[in-house]
Design a protein around this motif. Structure first.
Motif, PDB file in Angstrom:
ATOM      1  N   LYS A 210       0.833  -1.196   0.000  1.00 31.48           N
ATOM      2  CA  LYS A 210       0.000   0.000   0.000  1.00 31.48           C
ATOM      3  C   LYS A 210       0.871   1.251   0.000  1.00 31.48           C
ATOM      4  O   LYS A 210       1.902   1.314   0.652  1.00 31.48           O
TER       5      LYS A 210
ATOM      6  N   HIS B  44      -2.650   5.807   0.909  1.00 27.94           N
ATOM      7  CA  HIS B  44      -3.564   4.756   1.355  1.00 27.94           C
ATOM      8  C   HIS B  44      -3.312   4.417   2.819  1.00 27.94           C
ATOM      9  O   HIS B  44      -4.259   4.257   3.607  1.00 27.94           O
TER      10      HIS B  44
ATOM     11  N   ARG C 102      -6.406   5.320   5.166  1.00 25.71           N
ATOM     12  CA  ARG C 102      -7.162   4.095   5.456  1.00 25.71           C
ATOM     13  C   ARG C 102      -6.711   3.393   6.736  1.00 25.71           C
ATOM     14  O   ARG C 102      -7.446   2.596   7.305  1.00 25.71           O
ATOM     15  N   ILE C 103      -5.486   3.661   7.177  1.00 25.90           N
ATOM     16  CA  ILE C 103      -4.956   2.992   8.371  1.00 25.90           C
ATOM     17  C   ILE C 103      -4.710   3.986   9.515  1.00 25.90           C
ATOM     18  O   ILE C 103      -5.269   3.849  10.607  1.00 25.90           O
TER      19      ILE C 103
END
Length: 551
Positions: free
Chosen positions: A185, A189, A193-194
């Protein structure tokens, strides 16, 4: 038999430590209760005017300040936290330290500085006219507005979000981020997203501190002419001489703050992420090269310049113009007053914080001690203007009840002995900043655990002997951290000091405010620099202690 066992258990727990903790916690709660009960009294004739012309506007102005500052603080604080935690670039260690320094500058001092710098006769526009030959549009430099207040608050409060979020990223999120990287990733991202989802609890914690600081402010909003809740309380109290309506306004603001405090705790609890293992490895930083590295340096340099370097350099220049007029015996007395009230308050504050933290640990975090610590934690969330009204009302009530004693001693039945003394200001400082010292001491107790104290108790040593012989040597670093943090907060505190100081008692904060209110911005630079120096030294020692603990 069961009743006698319960009685023995109660007597065993009711030692001197527990009694002092309970008395201290509930004494800290009394001013807040006084304010909240003021909401249920009958309003006077001024309240209808305040309700119609002041209340809604003040609420909206405060709301816009909180939302605007909170949003931009998240953008800057989280981006800098991710940059310094996840990447290695030139001067990263330098920026890692200096991003905390804006906390050393009180927002009201920053407001005076930027307001004067960007004015028509200020250094920025004077440079453009005299050196560059450009006459700028005044609309571009109008900082005395809501936008300007949000700009100032953001630059000097974002470190709350930065510190909490960065600590979480470095210690708690490494496994999640490394796994995402191994899966191929990209940086965007991973971040969106994390990092953002798992850091929500830390971000909310930082933003809540920013919101509390904005609601507590008086200097910025007063200087910029913004009708916030705090300025409305001051105007009602000192402009209309209506203490009852000021208490009612304070009660409404306090109700909102308590709701915000509870909401923040609930959201953080629901959004908290926990690692499945107790072995937490640090986050591995990726090295930036080329354009990304220089972009990181440029972004970091701009934030550092705007939030610390530029205002401090400007204050130094102004101080070289006016220090001969400001330095005198009275100024030395102000420094002495500031140090006196700070050291007395911190001594009492840290003593109570250590006692409550030790009782909480010894009671295994029981429901009772948990409630006790929550009462203490609420003090920092109460705006200074609100707390000062409650403290003043309580002390006046005490003086009225002691009127008979004063009369017998020949002082007069109507004498306001306690209400005109430093005791009231010290009491307010202890209530407001007790949670700062307590959190530091509690962190120290959590680090050393209960093994050594329990072994000492099993060998027959009492709670007091165990604390002085076993616990105190191991938590002295945490106590020193609490001392440093509370010292920095008390030195730069303005609303409490303005409202509760005795007559003719000046501190560095009140003198800087007085100079700025009299349009003597250049003279205000000298006490302002002293306050910043105290804050910078405190930040340095806090950072140094943190580095020692991590090694």
């Amino acid at each position: 038999m069961y009743a006698s066992a319960a009685l023995r258990n109660l007597k065993r727990k009711l030692n001197g430590w527990m009694i002092i903790s309970v008395i201290g916690a509930f004494a800290a709660l009394i001013p807040s209760l006084y304010i909240l009960f003021g909401l249920f009294g009958a309003p006077n004739e001024n309240w209808a005017h305040i309700k119609q012309y002041v209340l809604l506007d003040s609420a909206l102005q405060s709301l816009w300040l909180v939302l605007g500052t909170g949003s931009f603080s998240v953008i800057i604080g989280v981006s800098l936290a991710w940059l310094t935690a996840a990447y290695d670039f030139p001067l990263r260690r330098f920026f890692h330290f200096v991003f905390v320094l804006p906390l050393a500058i009180p927002p009201y001092i920053a407001a005076y500085t930027y307001g004067a710098m960007l004015s028509y006769t200020g250094s920025v526009q004077a440079f453009m006219r005299n050196v560059l030959g450009v006459t700028p549009n005044q609309a571009y430099f109008d900082i005395m507005s809501m936008k300007g207040a949000i700009f100032v608050f953001t630059l000097f409060l974002f470190p709350y979000v930065y510190l909490i979020t960065k600590t979480f990223m470095e210690r708690q999120s490494a496994a999640f981020i490394e796994n995402a990287r191994l899966l191929g990733k990209g940086p965007l991202h991973v971040f969106f997203r994390i990092v953002l989802p798992i850091s929500k609890a830390a971000i909310i914690g930082g933003v809540s501190l920013v919101a509390f600081e904005v609601l507590n402010d008086f200097g910025v909003t007063k200087h910029f002419g913004i009708s916030s809740f705090t300025t409305a309380i001051f105007k009602t109290w000192f402009g209309m001489y209506d203490v009852d309506s000021a208490i009612r306004l304070a009660g409404l603001l306090m109700s909102f703050v308590i709701g915000l405090f509870i909401l923040e705790r609930l959201v953080r609890r629901r959004r908290a992420y926990h690692s499945s293992t107790s072995k937490l490895k640090p986050l591995t930083r990726r090295k930036l090269c080329g354009i990304p590295a220089w972009a990181a340096v440029a972004f970091s340099s701009i934030i550092f310049a705007l939030s610390f370097a530029i205002p401090v350099l400007q204050l130094i220049v102004w101080a070289t113009w006016t220090y001969r007029d400001v330095f005198n015996d009275k100024f030395a007395g102000m420094i002495g007053n500031t140090l006196l009230v700070a050291f007395v308050s911190i001594s009492l504050l840290m003593l109570l914080a250590v006692i409550v933290a030790n009782v909480s640990r010894a009671s295994k975090r029981s429901i009772f001690t948990l409630a006790l610590t929550k009462l203490i934690s609420m003090g920092y969330s109460i705006p200074g203007a609100v707390l000062s009204i409650g403290v003043l009302a309580v002390f006046i009530s005490i003086d009225e009840r002691l009127g008979g004693l004063y009369e017998r001693l020949g002082w007069g039945a109507n004498k306001l002995l306690l209400s005109m003394s430093l005791a009231m200001l010290v009491c307010a400082y202890v209530i407001r900043f007790l949670s700062v010292g307590y959190n530091a001491v509690e962190a120290g107790f959590d680090k050393i655990g209960n093994r050594y104290s329990e072994a000492s108790r099993m060998l027959g040593a009492g709670m007091t002997r165990t604390f002085f012989k076993v616990d105190l040597p191991m938590i002295k670093g945490a106590v020193l951290t609490g001392f440093i943090l509370t010292f920095m907060e008390i030195v730069k505190e303005l609303p409490l000091t303005l409202l509760l100081r005795p007559f003719n008692f000046e501190t560095l904060a009140t003198k800087a405010y007085q100079y700025a209110s009299d349009e003597q911005i250049h003279q205000a630079s000298v006490p302002a620099l002293f306050i910043i120096a105290v804050g910078a030294v405190s930040v340095f020692f806090y950072h140094w202690l943190g580095e020692r603990k991590s090694t």
